[in-house]
Design a protein around this motif. Sequence first.
Motif, short mmCIF file in Angstrom:
data_model
loop_
_atom_site.label_atom_id
_atom_site.label_comp_id
_atom_site.label_asym_id
_atom_site.label_seq_id
_atom_site.Cartn_x
_atom_site.Cartn_y
_atom_site.Cartn_z
N CYS A 41 38.62 31.38 23.55
CA CYS A 41 38.76 32.52 24.16
C CYS A 41 37.63 31.64 24.67
O CYS A 41 37.20 32.44 26.71
N GLY A 42 36.55 31.12 24.42
CA GLY A 42 35.16 30.78 25.45
C GLY A 42 34.95 32.48 26.06
O GLY A 42 34.90 33.36 24.51
N ALA A 43 34.79 32.48 27.48
CA ALA A 43 33.80 33.80 27.97
C ALA A 43 34.71 34.87 28.35
O ALA A 43 34.62 35.79 29.57
N LYS A 44 36.09 34.56 27.64
CA LYS A 44 37.75 35.92 27.50
C LYS A 44 37.80 35.85 29.55
O LYS A 44 37.40 36.90 30.34
N PRO A 45 38.06 35.03 30.50
CA PRO A 45 37.81 35.15 31.89
C PRO A 45 38.40 35.81 33.06
O PRO A 45 39.11 36.59 33.62
N TYR A 46 40.03 35.73 31.63
CA TYR A 46 41.41 36.21 31.99
C TYR A 46 41.60 36.93 31.27
O TYR A 46 42.55 38.61 31.46
N GLN A 47 40.59 37.90 31.14
CA GLN A 47 41.31 39.06 29.69
C GLN A 47 41.44 40.72 30.50
O GLN A 47 42.48 41.20 30.44
#
Length: 239
Positions: A41-47
Amino acid sequence: MVLNDFNPTFRHPLYCIRKGLYNKIKLYSSELSGKLLDFGCGAKPYQSLFTHVANYTGVDYVSDGHQHQDESIDFFYDGKTLPFETHQFDSLFSSEVFEHIFNLEGILPELNRVLKPGGKILITCPFVWEEHEIPVDYARYTQFALKSLLEKNGFKIITIDKNGHALSAIHQMWMVYLHDDWLNKVYVLSKFKWFKKMVRQLLVPFLNLLFICTEPIWPKNHRLYLNTIVIAKKISDSL
Protein backbone atom coordinates in the motif's frame (compact mmCIF):
# COMPACT_ATOMS: atom_id res chain seq x y z
CA MET A 1 -8.62 13.21 -2.53
CA VAL A 2 -5.72 11.87 -4.61
CA LEU A 3 -2.59 14.00 -4.30
CA ASN A 4 -1.15 15.82 -7.33
CA ASP A 5 1.80 13.44 -7.60
CA PHE A 6 -0.64 10.60 -8.39
CA ASN A 7 -3.24 12.67 -10.26
CA PRO A 8 -1.00 15.21 -11.97
CA THR A 9 -1.65 18.04 -14.37
CA PHE A 10 0.32 18.48 -17.60
CA ARG A 11 2.91 20.43 -15.61
CA HIS A 12 4.19 17.23 -13.98
CA PRO A 13 7.11 15.32 -15.59
CA LEU A 14 5.29 12.00 -14.94
CA TYR A 15 2.02 13.22 -16.43
CA CYS A 16 1.50 10.41 -18.95
CA ILE A 17 2.04 7.44 -16.67
CA ARG A 18 0.56 8.87 -13.46
CA LYS A 19 -2.53 10.47 -15.04
CA GLY A 20 -3.17 7.35 -17.08
CA LEU A 21 -2.91 5.11 -14.01
CA TYR A 22 -5.20 7.38 -12.03
CA ASN A 23 -7.83 7.24 -14.78
CA LYS A 24 -7.65 3.43 -15.06
CA ILE A 25 -7.83 2.84 -11.30
CA LYS A 26 -10.73 5.27 -11.01
CA LEU A 27 -12.50 3.49 -13.89
CA TYR A 28 -12.21 0.04 -12.32
CA SER A 29 -12.37 0.94 -8.60
CA SER A 30 -16.10 0.19 -8.40
CA GLU A 31 -15.32 -3.48 -9.16
CA LEU A 32 -14.00 -3.84 -5.60
CA SER A 33 -16.24 -3.87 -2.54
CA GLY A 34 -16.51 -5.04 1.06
CA LYS A 35 -13.31 -5.44 3.07
CA LEU A 36 -10.41 -4.43 0.81
CA LEU A 37 -6.72 -5.26 1.24
CA ASP A 38 -4.21 -2.90 -0.39
CA PHE A 39 -1.17 -5.12 -0.93
CA GLY A 40 2.02 -3.04 -1.02
CA CYS A 41 0.00 0.00 0.00
CA GLY A 42 2.77 2.50 0.72
CA ALA A 43 1.07 5.85 1.34
CA LYS A 44 -2.29 4.51 0.03
CA PRO A 45 -2.37 7.17 -2.72
CA TYR A 46 -5.56 5.88 -4.37
CA GLN A 47 -7.61 5.05 -1.27
CA SER A 48 -10.14 7.84 -1.86
CA LEU A 49 -11.14 6.30 -5.20
CA PHE A 50 -12.52 3.17 -3.54
CA THR A 51 -15.83 4.57 -2.39
CA HIS A 52 -17.62 1.21 -2.65
CA VAL A 53 -15.57 -0.58 0.03
CA ALA A 54 -16.59 -0.95 3.67
CA ASN A 55 -13.08 -1.22 5.07
CA TYR A 56 -9.62 -0.38 3.65
CA THR A 57 -6.56 -2.15 5.07
CA GLY A 58 -2.99 -1.61 3.90
CA VAL A 59 -0.08 -4.04 4.19
CA ASP A 60 3.53 -3.56 3.09
CA TYR A 61 7.04 -4.93 3.39
CA VAL A 62 10.22 -3.32 4.74
CA SER A 63 12.87 -3.27 1.99
CA ASP A 64 16.01 -1.39 0.99
CA GLY A 65 14.36 0.15 -2.06
CA HIS A 66 11.51 2.01 -0.39
CA GLN A 67 11.39 4.02 2.81
CA HIS A 68 8.07 4.10 4.68
CA GLN A 69 8.34 7.27 6.75
CA ASP A 70 4.99 9.04 7.24
CA GLU A 71 3.07 6.30 5.39
CA SER A 72 -0.20 5.06 6.87
CA ILE A 73 0.58 1.34 6.73
CA ASP A 74 -1.67 -0.79 8.91
CA PHE A 75 0.38 -4.01 8.84
CA PHE A 76 3.82 -5.19 7.74
CA TYR A 77 4.51 -8.75 6.56
CA ASP A 78 7.70 -10.78 6.34
CA GLY A 79 7.73 -11.22 2.56
CA LYS A 80 6.25 -14.72 2.77
CA THR A 81 3.16 -14.91 4.98
CA LEU A 82 0.44 -12.28 5.28
CA PRO A 83 -0.71 -11.61 8.89
CA PHE A 84 -4.38 -12.25 8.13
CA GLU A 85 -6.88 -15.05 8.51
CA THR A 86 -7.92 -17.20 5.57
CA HIS A 87 -10.80 -15.71 3.54
CA GLN A 88 -10.62 -12.42 5.48
CA PHE A 89 -11.02 -9.98 2.56
CA ASP A 90 -13.67 -9.44 -0.11
CA SER A 91 -11.33 -7.70 -2.55
CA LEU A 92 -7.68 -6.89 -3.12
CA PHE A 93 -5.87 -3.97 -4.78
CA SER A 94 -2.18 -3.86 -5.69
CA SER A 95 -0.67 -1.07 -7.76
CA GLU A 96 2.91 -1.11 -9.10
CA VAL A 97 4.03 -3.76 -6.61
CA PHE A 98 4.47 -7.09 -8.39
CA GLU A 99 7.70 -5.99 -10.09
CA HIS A 100 9.25 -5.62 -6.62
CA ILE A 101 8.54 -9.23 -5.57
CA PHE A 102 11.42 -11.50 -6.49
CA ASN A 103 9.36 -14.71 -6.35
CA LEU A 104 5.87 -13.63 -7.37
CA GLU A 105 4.72 -17.23 -7.64
CA GLY A 106 5.52 -17.62 -3.95
CA ILE A 107 3.21 -14.83 -2.76
CA LEU A 108 0.25 -15.36 -5.10
CA PRO A 109 -1.01 -18.34 -3.05
CA GLU A 110 -1.02 -16.03 0.00
CA LEU A 111 -3.06 -13.41 -1.84
CA ASN A 112 -5.47 -16.15 -2.83
CA ARG A 113 -5.65 -17.48 0.75
CA VAL A 114 -6.70 -14.21 2.40
CA LEU A 115 -9.31 -13.50 -0.29
CA LYS A 116 -12.84 -14.89 -0.01
CA PRO A 117 -14.19 -17.17 -2.77
CA GLY A 118 -15.59 -14.95 -5.51
CA GLY A 119 -13.48 -12.00 -4.36
CA LYS A 120 -11.99 -9.70 -6.98
CA ILE A 121 -8.51 -8.28 -7.39
CA LEU A 122 -7.36 -5.17 -9.25
CA ILE A 123 -3.68 -5.13 -10.20
CA THR A 124 -1.51 -2.64 -12.07
CA CYS A 125 2.06 -3.38 -13.20
CA PRO A 126 4.59 -1.35 -15.18
CA PHE A 127 5.52 -2.65 -18.62
CA VAL A 128 7.78 0.14 -19.94
CA TRP A 129 9.63 1.83 -17.09
CA GLU A 130 13.15 2.43 -15.84
CA GLU A 131 14.70 0.62 -12.89
CA HIS A 132 13.29 2.06 -9.67
CA GLU A 133 13.30 1.45 -5.91
CA ILE A 134 16.76 0.01 -6.52
CA PRO A 135 17.85 -2.67 -5.73
CA VAL A 136 14.37 -4.12 -5.20
CA ASP A 137 13.23 -4.10 -8.83
CA TYR A 138 13.03 -7.60 -10.27
CA ALA A 139 10.71 -7.94 -13.25
CA ARG A 140 8.46 -6.57 -15.99
CA TYR A 141 5.42 -8.72 -16.75
CA THR A 142 3.55 -8.97 -20.03
CA GLN A 143 -0.22 -9.38 -19.94
CA PHE A 144 0.28 -13.03 -20.88
CA ALA A 145 2.59 -13.70 -17.95
CA LEU A 146 0.16 -12.11 -15.49
CA LYS A 147 -2.74 -14.09 -16.94
CA SER A 148 -0.83 -17.36 -16.65
CA LEU A 149 0.38 -16.71 -13.10
CA LEU A 150 -3.06 -15.71 -11.85
CA GLU A 151 -4.85 -18.59 -13.51
CA LYS A 152 -2.38 -21.06 -11.97
CA ASN A 153 -3.30 -19.67 -8.56
CA GLY A 154 -7.07 -19.94 -8.64
CA PHE A 155 -8.09 -16.73 -10.42
CA LYS A 156 -10.19 -16.14 -13.53
CA ILE A 157 -9.30 -13.12 -15.65
CA ILE A 158 -12.18 -10.67 -16.11
CA THR A 159 -10.41 -7.74 -17.78
CA ILE A 160 -6.96 -6.94 -19.09
CA ASP A 161 -6.39 -3.31 -20.02
CA LYS A 162 -3.40 -1.12 -20.84
CA ASN A 163 -2.33 2.35 -19.85
CA GLY A 164 -0.82 4.16 -22.80
CA HIS A 165 0.61 3.10 -26.15
CA ALA A 166 3.94 3.25 -27.95
CA LEU A 167 3.91 7.01 -28.49
CA SER A 168 2.93 7.86 -24.90
CA ALA A 169 5.54 5.42 -23.57
CA ILE A 170 8.27 7.00 -25.71
CA HIS A 171 7.18 10.51 -24.70
CA GLN A 172 7.05 9.61 -21.02
CA MET A 173 10.50 8.06 -21.01
CA TRP A 174 11.84 11.12 -22.85
CA MET A 175 10.34 13.35 -20.13
CA VAL A 176 11.94 11.20 -17.41
CA TYR A 177 15.32 11.50 -19.11
CA LEU A 178 14.90 15.24 -19.65
CA HIS A 179 13.85 15.94 -16.06
CA ASP A 180 16.03 13.48 -14.15
CA ASP A 181 19.20 13.25 -16.25
CA TRP A 182 19.67 15.86 -18.99
CA LEU A 183 18.63 18.72 -16.72
CA ASN A 184 21.50 17.99 -14.34
CA LYS A 185 24.19 17.38 -16.97
CA VAL A 186 23.96 20.28 -19.42
CA TYR A 187 27.38 21.85 -19.78
CA VAL A 188 27.64 25.03 -17.62
CA LEU A 189 23.86 25.71 -17.60
CA SER A 190 23.09 22.99 -15.07
CA LYS A 191 24.97 25.04 -12.48
CA PHE A 192 22.27 27.72 -12.55
CA LYS A 193 19.00 27.46 -10.62
CA TRP A 194 17.22 29.67 -13.14
CA PHE A 195 17.96 27.14 -15.91
CA LYS A 196 16.55 24.21 -13.94
CA LYS A 197 13.53 26.27 -12.96
CA MET A 198 12.93 27.21 -16.61
CA VAL A 199 13.06 23.58 -17.70
CA ARG A 200 10.73 22.39 -14.93
CA GLN A 201 8.20 25.20 -15.14
CA LEU A 202 8.24 25.99 -18.87
CA LEU A 203 9.78 23.24 -21.00
CA VAL A 204 8.17 20.26 -19.24
CA PRO A 205 4.61 21.71 -19.40
CA PHE A 206 5.14 22.83 -23.01
CA LEU A 207 6.28 19.39 -24.18
CA ASN A 208 3.44 17.66 -22.34
CA LEU A 209 0.89 20.04 -23.88
CA LEU A 210 2.42 19.49 -27.30
CA PHE A 211 2.06 15.74 -26.82
CA ILE A 212 -1.55 16.06 -25.62
CA CYS A 213 -2.47 18.20 -28.64
CA THR A 214 -0.76 16.02 -31.25
CA GLU A 215 -1.44 12.55 -29.80
CA PRO A 216 -4.81 12.08 -31.57
CA ILE A 217 -3.29 12.42 -35.05
CA TRP A 218 -0.71 9.63 -34.61
CA PRO A 219 -1.49 5.95 -35.35
CA LYS A 220 -1.47 3.88 -32.16
CA ASN A 221 0.70 0.85 -31.44
CA HIS A 222 -0.55 -0.93 -28.30
CA ARG A 223 2.17 -3.58 -28.23
CA LEU A 224 4.37 -1.08 -26.39
CA TYR A 225 2.73 0.66 -23.45
CA LEU A 226 3.25 1.92 -19.92
CA ASN A 227 1.19 -0.26 -17.54
CA THR A 228 -0.89 -3.41 -17.52
CA ILE A 229 -4.17 -3.36 -15.60
CA VAL A 230 -5.81 -6.66 -14.60
CA ILE A 231 -9.11 -7.46 -12.92
CA ALA A 232 -9.53 -11.08 -11.85
CA LYS A 233 -11.90 -13.12 -9.71
CA LYS A 234 -11.01 -15.88 -7.27
CA ILE A 235 -12.68 -19.10 -8.41
CA SER A 236 -10.79 -21.61 -6.27
CA ASP A 237 -8.22 -21.88 -3.50
CA SER A 238 -4.58 -22.23 -4.53
CA LEU A 239 -3.27 -25.76 -4.55
